[in-house]
Each structure stands twice: as C-alpha cells, then as structure tokens.
Design a protein around this motif. Structure first.
Motif, PDB file in Angstrom:
ATOM      1  N   GLU A   1       0.785  -1.184   0.008  1.00 40.41           N
ATOM      2  CA  GLU A   1      -0.003  -0.274  -0.251  1.00 40.41           C
ATOM      3  C   GLU A   1       0.915   1.280   0.035  1.00 40.41           C
ATOM      4  O   GLU A   1       0.611   2.435  -0.361  1.00 40.41           O
TER       5      GLU A   1
ATOM      6  N   GLN B   1       1.129   3.554  -3.025  1.00 40.87           N
ATOM      7  CA  GLN B   1       0.106   4.119  -3.913  1.00 40.87           C
ATOM      8  C   GLN B   1       0.494   5.555  -4.124  1.00 40.87           C
ATOM      9  O   GLN B   1      -0.567   6.426  -5.019  1.00 40.87           O
TER      10      GLN B   1
ATOM     11  N   THR C   1      -2.826  -1.024   6.861  1.00 38.03           N
ATOM     12  CA  THR C   1      -1.929  -1.866   6.409  1.00 38.03           C
ATOM     13  C   THR C   1      -2.506  -3.410   6.395  1.00 38.03           C
ATOM     14  O   THR C   1      -3.572  -3.492   7.716  1.00 38.03           O
TER      15      THR C   1
END
Length: 519
Positions: A103, A106, A233
């Motif tokens: 993540e 991003q 997360t």
C-alpha cells in the motif's frame, strides 16, 4: 580532710556532656556518610535508568537477494566501490519493505513515509560486509538494519506514549458504499473509550489504532460497541481472525515525529517478527554520526586513550622527577620557595585557562595539528602536573627519615639513598597521585573544547596526530542535540566514561597493594 575524690556532681555533669557530644559527633559522621552514599546511589540510578534504553536497539531483520546490478553495477567488485555504493544496498532494503507493505506504493507521500523507517546510512555495515566478501553477491542473506530513532523510541515506550488495551474478538466488519469500514457488535470497545477518556482528559485529539492479525486500522469514530475504521495496512479479513488490540496514542499526530501510518507499519513489523530488539553493540563499535541510531563511541574512546597516553608520558615522569628534586636535592632558598608557591597555585587554576594556553601556544605559536590527541595530551599534562608533583612530594615526606639515615650510614651516596631506598617506599603514593591526576584529566572538557577537539570525527584515529575527539567532548556534543533519542545515548556514554574512571581507580588500588611496604 578535704574531699579528694574526682567523682563529684560537677565532674559527672561534665562527663555526661562530653559523652553526649561524642555521640552527636558519631551521629553526624554517620549521617554524612549516609547522605553521600544516597547521593551517589541516586546519581548512579538516574544515569543507569536513562542509559539502559541505549543498551538495546530495534532492527529490521529480513532476507534480501544481493542483486549484482544493484550491489556491484557495471561489474565494479572492488572493495572501495562496493562500500561506496550505499544507494544500491539501501534500494534492496527499501524494496523489501515495499514488498511487505504494497500500500506504500500508492503515492509519493506514502513511499517517503515508508522509506523513513530505515535511514539511508544504516546499510553501511551491510555494504562493508559484502565488500569484504564479494562471493556473497547473487546470494540471499539475512540482514539486520537499525530502524530509525523515532521508531526505536516508540517501541521502547518513550515517545510517543502508546497504551495498549485488549479489545477481544471483533464483531461484524462491513464496508459501506462510501468505502468506510464499520466495526459493530464489539463490546470490548467500551474499555478503549474509558481508557482514552482518562488519558486525554476529555480531549479526543490523539489516535486509536486497532491491530488484529497482520492488519492495522485507524479508528475514525468510536462508541462503546462500534467504530468506523480506515485500514492502514494488511487485509480487512485479518481483523476478524485474532483478538483485537487497541493502541491508544494520546499525542496528536501533528505533534509527533512519526505518523499513524508509520506506527501501523511498525506494529505489523513487530507482529511478523521482522522488528526485533537486539543488543546495541554498535555503541562501542561505531564512530560518531548525525543519526542517533547509527552513532557510537569508538572514535571517542580511542581518542581519549591516545590523549591519556600523551598526558601520562609527559606529566607522570616530569612530575615525579620534579618532586624528587624539590624534596630531596633542591636548596632551601627564596627561589625554591617561590617555585613551591606557584606549584600550589597552579593546582587551583581553572582548567579553561590551560585550554587558552594550549590554543595560543601549542596551536598558534608552534603550529601543532588542531583537534589532535597530542595537543590535548600536552594541555592536560600541564593541567595535572601540579597535582602529580604535590602528591609525589607528600609521598616522599611520608618515608621515615631513618630510611635515609640508615642508607647514608652504610656508605650510600645521597642519590643512591633516594633512588634505591626512599623512592621505592614512596612509589605507592606516587602512583596514587598520578592515576588520580589522570582520572581528573580524563573527565576534563573545557580545555579540549578550546583546542578544537569538539570537531565531528567519523573515523577512528590511528595516531596521536590524527584528528580526534574525546569522551567528555562527545558527551557534551550529544547532550546539546535537540532530538530526544540522544538522551539515552548521552547517558550510555557517561556510563562508559565512568567505567574507565572505575578501572583507573582499580589500578590505583592494585598498585598500592602491589608495591606497598610496611616498616
């Protein structure tokens, strides 16, 4: 006949007062000893508790593949080129973090946040290890890289504070049309509400993170049995697999050095076993650094030892021979009286004056190298020279005159009587004075600051003419830094300095018992 008895009411009264005075004197002595020991114990406890945190550190432990195109680009396999390629090794570690936390890719902001978990220079030991053994290139190896000082403080519960509350099993987790995650039917959240209220005193300005499995989510809204979450997360399903643990951070995110996202990654790393607490050996094996997690005292320890070596080679023989001459051979006249008065006065001169003398004379006039142990050693030798002379003269005076008379009576010359008979008996006291003078020199800071030994030194000095620093100066430098992580590091450096002083005092006791003779 008059009464000749000494036992009279007046005498008994006087005796009672004298015994009461003796008892009070003993009480005062015991109270002074207790006070001194209590102050010493308080000092040791205060320094020790602060230094304990620096004895360990948190590292990121993982396995990386040493790709040749990153470790040794363009086929450069020389030791110097591999060691210099910090960026390549840092890319390996950073890419491994991106693999664990996809993540973070991003946005550029999240990439930067994840990159800040590990300092770029933290991979230098890994680069040196591969440079020393190039056959590792192309293989997978386990590496340990120190985490940032902010994460280290967080894991140790220092800054920011993190209060954990066991929530228990999660209820129902749903995602609404707007993409928000709703957690309902979780009675354990009531404990989080009450604990948060107590910590923040009604001001809900901090953060609450819920961790379950490999997932960590931030609480956006909270009631006694429900919460609205944002996943930071991991996978959403992980929140329902294991009992939830709430991490309450009362300090607002804007006032902390690490964000909620970084704390979430840190929790996940520790849960996975990749963030581990290990012995902080680099404190003794690394040199100084601008980053607390990478700094060490090796250069300062070596610099202090080199400085003390120069000080001992100059001050001890010069001080002992000066004391022997003044006490045994010098004529008693106005000149020797003037010299003795000046020696006693020099013992009380502030140390900073000797630093000014060294800066103007040794650096300015003679042009000796700045920040070198040879300059620091000469300055400190001048500082402790009066102490060595005074202690040595006192030791010579303590030898009974009969020793000198007996040696002269059997035909020894005056020099033979002094060096063969008097000096061996005075040696324990001389050693004591010399070592105590050295102990004072080891703890001096002001003279070394004035001759430039406060300079940042990233290499271990190899000789007395190389640029160096000393432990007291390093302690002063670390204590003046603003980051909170330097506080335990400073306390640990103080413990190292005190350990060296204790060793010197042990040497004093050993020498006294080894050479002491009774007559």
């Amino acid at each position: 006949m008059p009464d000749s008895s000494l036992i009279t009411p007046k005498a008994l009264k006087h005796l009672k007062k004298r015994r009461a005075a003796d008892a009070r004197f003993r009480l005062y002595g015991i109270a002074a000893i207790v006070f001194a020991l209590s102050a010493l114990a308080l000092l040791v406890i205060a320094i020790g508790t602060r230094a304990y945190s620096a004895t360990t550190q948190y590292v990121y432990q993982t396995e990386v593949l040493l790709q040749a195109d990153l470790v040794a680009p363009e086929g450069e396999t020389s030791e110097a080129e591999i060691t210099r390629n910090i960026e390549g090794f840092y890319t390996l570690v950073r890419d491994k973090l991106f693999t664990e936390f996809p993540e973070a890719t991003q946005s550029q902001a999240t990439r930067q946040e994840l990159s800040e978990l590990v300092n770029r220079l933290a991979v230098l030991p890994l680069a040196e290890r591969v440079a020393a053994n190039p056959t590792l290139i192309g293989k997978s190896i386990k590496v340990r890289v120190p985490l940032s000082d902010d994460l280290d403080l967080y894991f140790k519960g220092s800054s920011p504070k993190d209060v954990t509350v066991r929530v228990g099993s999660a209820g129902k987790v749903q995602t609404d049309a707007e993409g928000s995650i709703n957690l309902t039917g979780t009675p354990g959240l009531s404990k989080v509400v009450s604990t948060r209220s107590l910590l923040e005193e009604g001001q809900t300005t901090g953060s609450v993170l819920l961790a379950g499995g490999d997932a960590v989510a931030r609480v956006e809204a909270l009631t006694a049995d429900a919460a609205r979450l944002t996943l930071l997360t991991g996978e959403l399903e992980d929140l329902t697999q294991t009992p939830l643990i709430a991490h309450i951070i009362p300090l607002p995110e804007a006032e902390r050095p690490i964000s909620d996202q970084q704390i979430a990654w840190a929790i996940a790393l520790k849960k996975a076993g990749n963030a581990r607490r290990v012995l902080h050996t680099s404190l003794l094996t690394h040199t100084d650094s601008t980053y607390p997690e990478l700094a060490g005292t090796l250069a300062a320890i070596v610099g202090s030892l080199l400085t003390m070596m120069v000080t001992a080679c100059v001050a001890i023989p010069m001080g002992i021979f000066a004391a022997v001459y003044l006490e045994e051979f010098a004529p008693r006249n106005r000149l020797t009286n003037l010299i003795e008065v000046n020696i006693n006065n020099l013992a009380a001169v502030p140390s900073i004056v000797f630093g000014l003398l060294g800066a103007s004379l040794l650096l300015g006039t003679f042009g000796l190298p700045r920040s070198a142990p040879i300059v620091g050693g000469l300055v400190l030798a001048l500082l402790i020279l009066p102490v060595v002379i005074i202690a040595s003269r006192a030791s010579l005076r303590s030898v009974p005159p009969s020793i000198r008379s007996g040696a002269l009576a059997v035909g020894a010359s005056r020099m033979q009587a002094v060096f063969h008979h008097v000096l061996p008996l005075a040696a324990p006291g001389m050693f004591t004075g010399a070592i105590l003078g050295m102990a004072r020199a080891l703890g001096e800071t002001a003279p070394l600051l004035l001759i430039g030994m406060v300079a940042f030194v990233a290499e271990v000095p190899n000789s007395a003419t190389d640029e160096a620093t000393a432990l007291p100066v390093l302690i002063y430098s670390w204590a003046s830094n603003a980051e909170r992580a330097w506080e335990p590091m400073t306390a640990a450096a103080i413990v190292i300095l005190l350990s060296l002083l204790v060793i010197m005092n042990v040497v004093v006791v050993f020498l006294r018992r080894r050479f002491e003779r009774r007559w």
